[in-house]
Design an enzyme around this catalytic site. Structure first.
Site, PDB file in Angstrom:
ATOM      1  N   TYR A  33     -23.111  49.761 -60.432  1.00  0.00           N
ATOM      2  CA  TYR A  33     -24.015  50.956 -60.240  1.00  0.00           C
ATOM      3  C   TYR A  33     -24.054  51.417 -61.532  1.00  0.00           C
ATOM      4  O   TYR A  33     -23.331  51.032 -62.558  1.00  0.00           O
ATOM      5  CB  TYR A  33     -23.291  51.805 -59.078  1.00  0.00           C
ATOM      6  N   ARG A  52     -24.749  48.372 -70.341  1.00  0.00           N
ATOM      7  CA  ARG A  52     -23.687  48.295 -69.668  1.00  0.00           C
ATOM      8  C   ARG A  52     -24.279  47.731 -68.261  1.00  0.00           C
ATOM      9  O   ARG A  52     -23.393  46.807 -67.414  1.00  0.00           O
ATOM     10  CB  ARG A  52     -23.050  49.591 -69.455  1.00  0.00           C
ATOM     11  N   ARG A 100     -22.295  37.415 -43.560  1.00  0.00           N
ATOM     12  CA  ARG A 100     -21.177  37.336 -44.051  1.00  0.00           C
ATOM     13  C   ARG A 100     -20.102  36.055 -44.677  1.00  0.00           C
ATOM     14  O   ARG A 100     -19.920  35.332 -43.578  1.00  0.00           O
ATOM     15  CB  ARG A 100     -20.124  38.452 -43.270  1.00  0.00           C
ATOM     16  N   HIS A 102     -17.464  35.390 -48.171  1.00  0.00           N
ATOM     17  CA  HIS A 102     -16.935  35.965 -49.130  1.00  0.00           C
ATOM     18  C   HIS A 102     -17.750  35.190 -50.512  1.00  0.00           C
ATOM     19  O   HIS A 102     -18.161  35.818 -51.320  1.00  0.00           O
ATOM     20  CB  HIS A 102     -15.496  35.600 -49.487  1.00  0.00           C
ATOM     21  N   LYS A 149     -18.667  47.810 -63.712  1.00  0.00           N
ATOM     22  CA  LYS A 149     -18.863  49.257 -62.987  1.00  0.00           C
ATOM     23  C   LYS A 149     -19.179  48.964 -61.649  1.00  0.00           C
ATOM     24  O   LYS A 149     -20.292  48.913 -61.269  1.00  0.00           O
ATOM     25  CB  LYS A 149     -19.884  50.059 -63.714  1.00  0.00           C
ATOM     26  N   GLU A 182      -7.487  56.071 -67.466  1.00  0.00           N
ATOM     27  CA  GLU A 182      -8.576  56.958 -67.626  1.00  0.00           C
ATOM     28  C   GLU A 182      -8.497  57.607 -66.413  1.00  0.00           C
ATOM     29  O   GLU A 182      -7.641  57.580 -65.354  1.00  0.00           O
ATOM     30  CB  GLU A 182      -9.708  55.901 -67.718  1.00  0.00           C
ATOM     31  N   LEU A 207     -13.049  51.462 -67.935  1.00  0.00           N
ATOM     32  CA  LEU A 207     -14.585  51.373 -68.293  1.00  0.00           C
ATOM     33  C   LEU A 207     -14.892  52.041 -69.721  1.00  0.00           C
ATOM     34  O   LEU A 207     -14.498  52.824 -70.000  1.00  0.00           O
ATOM     35  CB  LEU A 207     -15.226  52.295 -67.329  1.00  0.00           C
TER      36      LEU A 207
HETATM   37  N1  PDD Z   1     -18.346  57.714 -63.510  1.00  0.00           N
HETATM   38  N2  PDD Z   1     -14.426  55.924 -66.029  1.00  0.00           N
HETATM   39  C1  PDD Z   1     -14.723  55.511 -64.603  1.00  0.00           C
HETATM   40  C2  PDD Z   1     -13.747  55.254 -63.705  1.00  0.00           C
HETATM   41  C3  PDD Z   1     -15.917  56.105 -64.453  1.00  0.00           C
HETATM   42  O1  PDD Z   1     -16.283  56.043 -63.039  1.00  0.00           O
HETATM   43  C4  PDD Z   1     -16.852  56.671 -65.398  1.00  0.00           C
HETATM   44  C5  PDD Z   1     -18.315  57.145 -64.885  1.00  0.00           C
HETATM   45  C6  PDD Z   1     -16.378  56.729 -66.384  1.00  0.00           C
HETATM   46  C7  PDD Z   1     -17.384  57.501 -67.525  1.00  0.00           C
HETATM   47  O2  PDD Z   1     -18.404  56.781 -67.823  1.00  0.00           O
HETATM   48  P1  PDD Z   1     -19.624  57.464 -68.342  1.00  0.00           P
HETATM   49  O3  PDD Z   1     -19.415  58.169 -69.597  1.00  0.00           O
HETATM   50  O4  PDD Z   1     -20.465  56.034 -68.809  1.00  0.00           O
HETATM   51  O5  PDD Z   1     -20.374  57.886 -67.355  1.00  0.00           O
HETATM   52  C8  PDD Z   1     -15.228  56.427 -66.911  1.00  0.00           C
HETATM   53  C9  PDD Z   1     -19.542  57.805 -63.010  1.00  0.00           C
HETATM   54  C10 PDD Z   1     -20.243  59.048 -63.522  1.00  0.00           C
HETATM   55  C11 PDD Z   1     -19.520  57.809 -61.442  1.00  0.00           C
HETATM   56  O6  PDD Z   1     -18.879  57.179 -60.733  1.00  0.00           O
HETATM   57  O7  PDD Z   1     -20.226  58.891 -60.762  1.00  0.00           O
END
Ligand code: PDD
Length: 287
Positions: A33, A52, A100, A102, A149, A182, A207
């Site tokens: 996403y 990304r 389904r 894996h 992501k 993070e 991330l």
């Molecule tokens: N999340 N780290 C994690 C684990 C995140 O899920 C996100 C963003 C960030 C920041 O990344 P960016 O600056 O590219 O948004 C760092 C989004 C906003 C979410 O899950 O809703």
């Protein structure tokens, strides 16, 4: 017309939008996403998020569902149909629908695409940023590919809930060396006791935040001293200021960690200024 979502080639009423029960995103978290902040109906940090997305898809060998140009048209149309001026747009791309199993479907199936958009109340966001929020720390327990992501967010869900139950807004993961990686949905920063801006380097299992990247550029432009070097919760406790960044929160000052004040326990001047700078830049460069 009320809210609408884009689901696999169609705009449908948000309340009726649905995916198949054997969508691999739903059953196996086999999907990635992106979230963009939206200013004036345009996407903030658009190229970074597109790049990304391409990388996340590539790492999982999910086919890109359409060209970037086509995707931009669909994202913009979703914003228009939802009349979103300032807000957020969410895109999910999954490996598709298959019985389904894996392993990947063979032959491959068409990737699934879902897009939703929502307005945010910028005034409320400003009010929250003016006061600052708390974080709690939780043990890092995620997989080794947090650079992708994906929608596999269960550790993040549990961490965020722990934060909420403690009256905080974000949770910071702490690795086995006692260093912050993070946030559950944001990158973590401090301005340490020497006045140096610190955030974890992206060689670590985190991330590569797009907001983080834009801010690093702005900090260089402002001549601020920055180090991409991890910090511990204790260092955060001694820090002058702290904040988180992400497309959801933009830049949000942190004034408490595990219930204890950071610095004076109030929003500091640097975080405040950086938030302003980021929003100005994101607005100016939004596409
Ligand atoms: N999340 N780290 C994690 C684990 C995140 O899920 C996100 C963003 C960030 C920041 O990344 P960016 O600056 O590219 O948004 C760092 C989004 C906003 C979410 O899950 O809703």
């Amino acid at each position: 017309m009320g809210r609408v979502a884009y689901v696999n080639g169609r705009f449908v009423r948000h309340s009726e939008a649905a995916v198949h029960i054997e969508d691999r995103g739903y059953q196996l978290a086999d999907a990635v996403y992106e979230v963009w902040a939206v200013f004036g109906g345009r996407l903030a940090d658009a190229p970074g998020h597109f790049a990304r997305l391409k990388r996340s898809l590539g790492e999982l060998r999910i086919a890109a569902p359409m060209s970037d140009a086509a995707l931009m048209i669909v994202l913009k149309e979703t914003l228009r149909r939802n009349r979103v001026v300032d807000g957020q747009i969410y895109l999910q791309v999954g490996r598709g629908v298959a019985a389904r199993d894996h392993a990947f479907p063979n032959p491959p199936v068409a990737p699934s695409v879902v897009i939703t958009a929502k307005p945010i109340d910028l005034a409320a966001s400003e009010a929250r940023a003016a006061v600052g929020v708390g974080v709690v720390t939780v043990p890092e327990n995620r997989w080794g590919r947090c650079d992708i992501k994906t929608v596999g967010l269960l550790p993040n869900v549990l961490a965020k809930q722990a934060a909420r139950e403690a009256g905080a807004v974000e949770a910071w993961f702490v690795d086995e060396l006692g260093l912050v990686t993070e946030g559950a949905s944001s990158n973590a920063w401090i301005i340490d006791e020497h006045g140096v801006l610190r955030t974890r380097d992206v060689q670590a299992n985190i991330l590569r935040g797009i907001t983080r990247g834009t801010l690093l550029g702005l900090m260089a432009r402002e001549g601020l001293k920055v180090e991409e070097r991890p910090f511990s919760p204790e260092e955060a406790g001694r820090a002058r200021e702290a904040f988180i960044t992400g497309a959801g929160t933009l830049l949000l000052p942190i004034v408490r960690i595990d219930g204890r004040p950071i610095g004076a326990g109030k929003v500091g001047p640097v975080a405040k200024r950086l938030r302003q700078l980021y929003i100005e830049e994101a607005r100016r460069t939004a596409l």
